[in-house]
Design a protein around this motif. Structure first.
Motif, PDB file in Angstrom:
ATOM      1  N   LEU A 175       0.825  -1.213   0.000  1.00  0.00           N
ATOM      2  CA  LEU A 175       0.000   0.000   0.000  1.00  0.00           C
ATOM      3  C   LEU A 175       0.859   1.263   0.000  1.00  0.00           C
ATOM      4  O   LEU A 175       0.565   2.235  -0.704  1.00  0.00           O
ATOM      5  CB  LEU A 175      -0.932   0.008   1.216  1.00  0.00           C
ATOM      6  N   PHE A 176       1.928   1.228   0.789  1.00  0.00           N
ATOM      7  CA  PHE A 176       2.843   2.370   0.802  1.00  0.00           C
ATOM      8  C   PHE A 176       3.468   2.570  -0.582  1.00  0.00           C
ATOM      9  O   PHE A 176       3.550   3.696  -1.084  1.00  0.00           O
ATOM     10  CB  PHE A 176       3.946   2.161   1.839  1.00  0.00           C
ATOM     11  N   THR A 177       3.903   1.455  -1.187  1.00  0.00           N
ATOM     12  CA  THR A 177       4.531   1.522  -2.519  1.00  0.00           C
ATOM     13  C   THR A 177       3.562   2.112  -3.539  1.00  0.00           C
ATOM     14  O   THR A 177       3.933   2.979  -4.340  1.00  0.00           O
ATOM     15  CB  THR A 177       4.963   0.116  -2.979  1.00  0.00           C
ATOM     16  N   VAL A 178       2.338   1.615  -3.506  1.00  0.00           N
ATOM     17  CA  VAL A 178       1.325   2.078  -4.468  1.00  0.00           C
ATOM     18  C   VAL A 178       1.004   3.550  -4.268  1.00  0.00           C
ATOM     19  O   VAL A 178       0.959   4.332  -5.231  1.00  0.00           O
ATOM     20  CB  VAL A 178       0.046   1.217  -4.356  1.00  0.00           C
ATOM     21  N   ALA A 179       0.767   3.952  -3.016  1.00  0.00           N
ATOM     22  CA  ALA A 179       0.431   5.358  -2.723  1.00  0.00           C
ATOM     23  C   ALA A 179       1.560   6.289  -3.155  1.00  0.00           C
ATOM     24  O   ALA A 179       1.336   7.321  -3.801  1.00  0.00           O
ATOM     25  CB  ALA A 179       0.145   5.524  -1.233  1.00  0.00           C
ATOM     26  N   MET A 180       2.797   5.892  -2.830  1.00  0.00           N
ATOM     27  CA  MET A 180       3.952   6.700  -3.213  1.00  0.00           C
ATOM     28  C   MET A 180       4.107   6.727  -4.734  1.00  0.00           C
ATOM     29  O   MET A 180       4.432   7.765  -5.324  1.00  0.00           O
ATOM     30  CB  MET A 180       5.210   6.116  -2.551  1.00  0.00           C
ATOM     31  N   LEU A 183       1.542   9.087  -6.270  1.00  0.00           N
ATOM     32  CA  LEU A 183       1.950  10.467  -5.996  1.00  0.00           C
ATOM     33  C   LEU A 183       3.106  10.886  -6.915  1.00  0.00           C
ATOM     34  O   LEU A 183       3.099  11.986  -7.492  1.00  0.00           O
ATOM     35  CB  LEU A 183       2.373  10.583  -4.524  1.00  0.00           C
ATOM     36  N   LEU A 184       4.084  10.005  -7.072  1.00  0.00           N
ATOM     37  CA  LEU A 184       5.250  10.322  -7.898  1.00  0.00           C
ATOM     38  C   LEU A 184       4.912  10.337  -9.391  1.00  0.00           C
ATOM     39  O   LEU A 184       5.482  11.131 -10.145  1.00  0.00           O
ATOM     40  CB  LEU A 184       6.381   9.321  -7.615  1.00  0.00           C
ATOM     41  N   VAL A 185       4.004   9.442  -9.829  1.00  0.00           N
ATOM     42  CA  VAL A 185       3.589   9.445 -11.235  1.00  0.00           C
ATOM     43  C   VAL A 185       2.903  10.767 -11.580  1.00  0.00           C
ATOM     44  O   VAL A 185       3.161  11.366 -12.631  1.00  0.00           O
ATOM     45  CB  VAL A 185       2.651   8.253 -11.545  1.00  0.00           C
ATOM     46  N   ILE A 186       2.005  11.194 -10.690  1.00  0.00           N
ATOM     47  CA  ILE A 186       1.329  12.484 -10.909  1.00  0.00           C
ATOM     48  C   ILE A 186       2.367  13.615 -10.987  1.00  0.00           C
ATOM     49  O   ILE A 186       2.308  14.479 -11.863  1.00  0.00           O
ATOM     50  CB  ILE A 186       0.303  12.755  -9.792  1.00  0.00           C
ATOM     51  N   SER A 206       9.563   4.379  -5.414  1.00  0.00           N
ATOM     52  CA  SER A 206       8.608   3.915  -4.394  1.00  0.00           C
ATOM     53  C   SER A 206       8.994   2.542  -3.847  1.00  0.00           C
ATOM     54  O   SER A 206       8.874   2.283  -2.644  1.00  0.00           O
ATOM     55  CB  SER A 206       7.187   3.885  -4.965  1.00  0.00           C
ATOM     56  N   GLN A 207       9.491   1.645  -4.725  1.00  0.00           N
ATOM     57  CA  GLN A 207       9.925   0.322  -4.262  1.00  0.00           C
ATOM     58  C   GLN A 207      11.164   0.424  -3.372  1.00  0.00           C
ATOM     59  O   GLN A 207      11.304  -0.325  -2.405  1.00  0.00           O
ATOM     60  CB  GLN A 207      10.199  -0.590  -5.457  1.00  0.00           C
ATOM     61  N   SER A 208      12.044   1.361  -3.689  1.00  0.00           N
ATOM     62  CA  SER A 208      13.258   1.563  -2.871  1.00  0.00           C
ATOM     63  C   SER A 208      12.899   1.996  -1.452  1.00  0.00           C
ATOM     64  O   SER A 208      13.467   1.508  -0.469  1.00  0.00           O
ATOM     65  CB  SER A 208      14.160   2.622  -3.515  1.00  0.00           C
ATOM     66  N   LEU A 209      11.938   2.907  -1.337  1.00  0.00           N
ATOM     67  CA  LEU A 209      11.510   3.382  -0.020  1.00  0.00           C
ATOM     68  C   LEU A 209      10.841   2.258   0.782  1.00  0.00           C
ATOM     69  O   LEU A 209      11.075   2.113   1.989  1.00  0.00           O
ATOM     70  CB  LEU A 209      10.549   4.566  -0.178  1.00  0.00           C
TER      71      LEU A 209
END
Length: 454
Positions: A175-180, A183-186, A206-209
């Motif tokens: 969920l964190f990966t997807v949300a991030m 946000l980053l894609v936008i 996002s995967q790195s975080l």
């Protein structure tokens, strides 16, 4: 705080229905979120960058599948081995499997990155890239490949989290990966206008975080499974067991890669770049609903693996039946929506009238018998979870390699572009017909084992 060993022991004690709900729901939520991200990602690329970019992204599917194949071989193999070892209460070996998982992911992720970057252009052309789509596919894959080691480790450790009795933590990670990611894609694609490269950069960042958080969780010495000295050196027996179980999802993903390459080339041949774009859209829709099923399968895996290791076959089979019922119900919903609203679904991805019409027709044809796929996938994952490698491999390959490949070659000779689409539902139904007798035969064996143990 509840004892960590008790969390694992519950896999053999709690009512199976509650356990499946407890483990599958986080996985389904995570998979659904991941699917929604893919939809948003592709929709934004299609709407902002253009229909050619969607086609270029479709060319990268085989590459992503190939990378996932190596990640799945380690992640799924190690998580299944860990589940069985926890069922046997062999916590020391389970810890060494975790360490070997980390080492294997680093080695394989690095080698795949280097080899792919060296031969990137020839590979993409082989995958069906044209002069129009090659620049988009190349731009996307360079960024994705540079982050390949992170991707492998992220997916591998998430699988281990579920096996270790922490399905919610695995869900939070996704969920964190997807949300991030969203946000980053936008930010990168819509705001900065970095195009398809921005979408790839959002994925890797996002995967790195998320990986940093996973490593933090596994550094907790109070957990049954945690990172410590002495567990990272590869052990031949453990690696053999991981790869033996992981070979089934590996072959499934490699086969999927081969199929998408072949299908891309067939679509280019019979319908041009727009047909590849339509296939990319239809594939995204199929995967969105199929991810629900994968969530059920991931929730089932630790329960089935633990109870198989503990020789509680009645609980193991009960979990399987519930998982099949859930998967079938989910895909019935997907099938209904796709049959009723294909054009509305296609419009999410593109405003191009030609691409929209091709994609709407493709969605209906691709998902014609979609509701039977859930049981086939669940049964295949069941055999994988209990280490029945040969059966799992056969069922994994039956749909795509034995049925879809020859059908996708022969059908267009009679029905042109429609024939490529017809091959997909035909292979879905054929593989379902092959899977059910196999399960019934094994059910009799497990029931006999269960009676012998009483």
């Amino acid at each position: 705080m509840k004892d960590n060993k008790q969390a694992a022991l519950e896999l053999g004690q709690k009512p199976v229905g509650r356990l499946l709900w407890q483990y599958a729901l986080p996985a389904i939520v995570a998979m659904t979120a991941s699917s929604l991200y893919n939809i948003i990602d592709r929709a934004m690329i299609g709407q902002i960058v253009g229909p050619e970019a969607i086609a270029g992204l479709g060319i990268t599917f085989p590459f992503m599948n190939l990378s996932a194949a190596f990640g799945a071989a380690v992640g799924v193999g190690s998580s299944a081995c860990i589940s069985v070892k926890l069922g046997q209460q062999d916590y020391k070996t389970a810890g060494h499997i975790l360490g070997n998982t980390v080492t294997l992911n680093l080695i394989i992720g690095f080698l795949f990155m280097v080899m792919s970057l060296i031969f990137l252009n020839p590979i993409l052309r082989f995958f069906g890239a044209s002069e129009v789509t090659l620049p988009y596919a190349r731009e996307f894959m360079i960024v994705i490949l540079l982050g390949n080691m992170v991707t492998h480790m992220y997916f591998g450790l998430n699988a281990v989290l579920r096996a270790a009795g922490k399905p919610k933590h695995a869900m939070y990670s996704v969920l964190f990966t997807v949300a991030m990611n969203i946000l980053l894609v936008i930010t990168f694609v819509w705001w900065f206008r970095w195009g398809i490269r921005g979408a790839a950069l959002a994925t890797v960042t996002s995967q790195s975080l998320a990986l940093c958080w996973q490593l933090y969780l596994f550094s907790n010495k109070n957990e049954i499974l945690h990172l410590k000295r002495g567990i990272y050196r590869l052990k031949k027996q453990l690696v053999s067991n991981i790869i033996a179980i992981g070979i089934s999802p590996f072959l499934m993903n490699v086969t999927s890669c081969v199929i998408v390459i072949f299908m891309n080339n067939q679509f280019v041949h019979y319908g041009g770049d727009m047909a590849v774009g339509a296939y990319s859209i239809a594939n995204s829709v199929v995967m969105m609903f199929f991810m629900f099923v994968m969530g059920v399968c991931q929730g089932m895996q630790p329960i089935v693996g633990y109870n198989y290791g503990a020789e509680k076959y009645d609980r193991m089979l009960r979990c399987l039946y519930l998982a099949i019922a859930c998967a079938t119900a989910i895909l019935l919903v997907g099938w209904t929506l796709s049959m009723l609203f294909p054009r509305e679904i296609a419009r999410i991805f593109t405003t191009d009238e030609t691409l929209m019409n091709m994609a709407a027709r493709g969605i209906k044809l691709d998902m014609l018998v979609f509701f039977v796929v859930g049981s086939q996938a669940t049964i295949t994952h069941f055999f994988q979870s209990i280490g029945k490698v040969k059966v799992s491999i056969f069922l994994s390959l039956s749909r795509q390699l034995f049925l879809l490949l020859p059908m996708a070659f022969v059908f267009p000779l009679f029905w042109d572009l429609d024939g490529v689409w017809y091959s997909m539902p035909a292979s879905d139904f054929g593989s379902f017909a092959m899977t059910i007798p196999m399960l019934m035969w094994y059910m009799k064996k497990f029931k006999a084992y269960g009676q012998d143990n009483h």
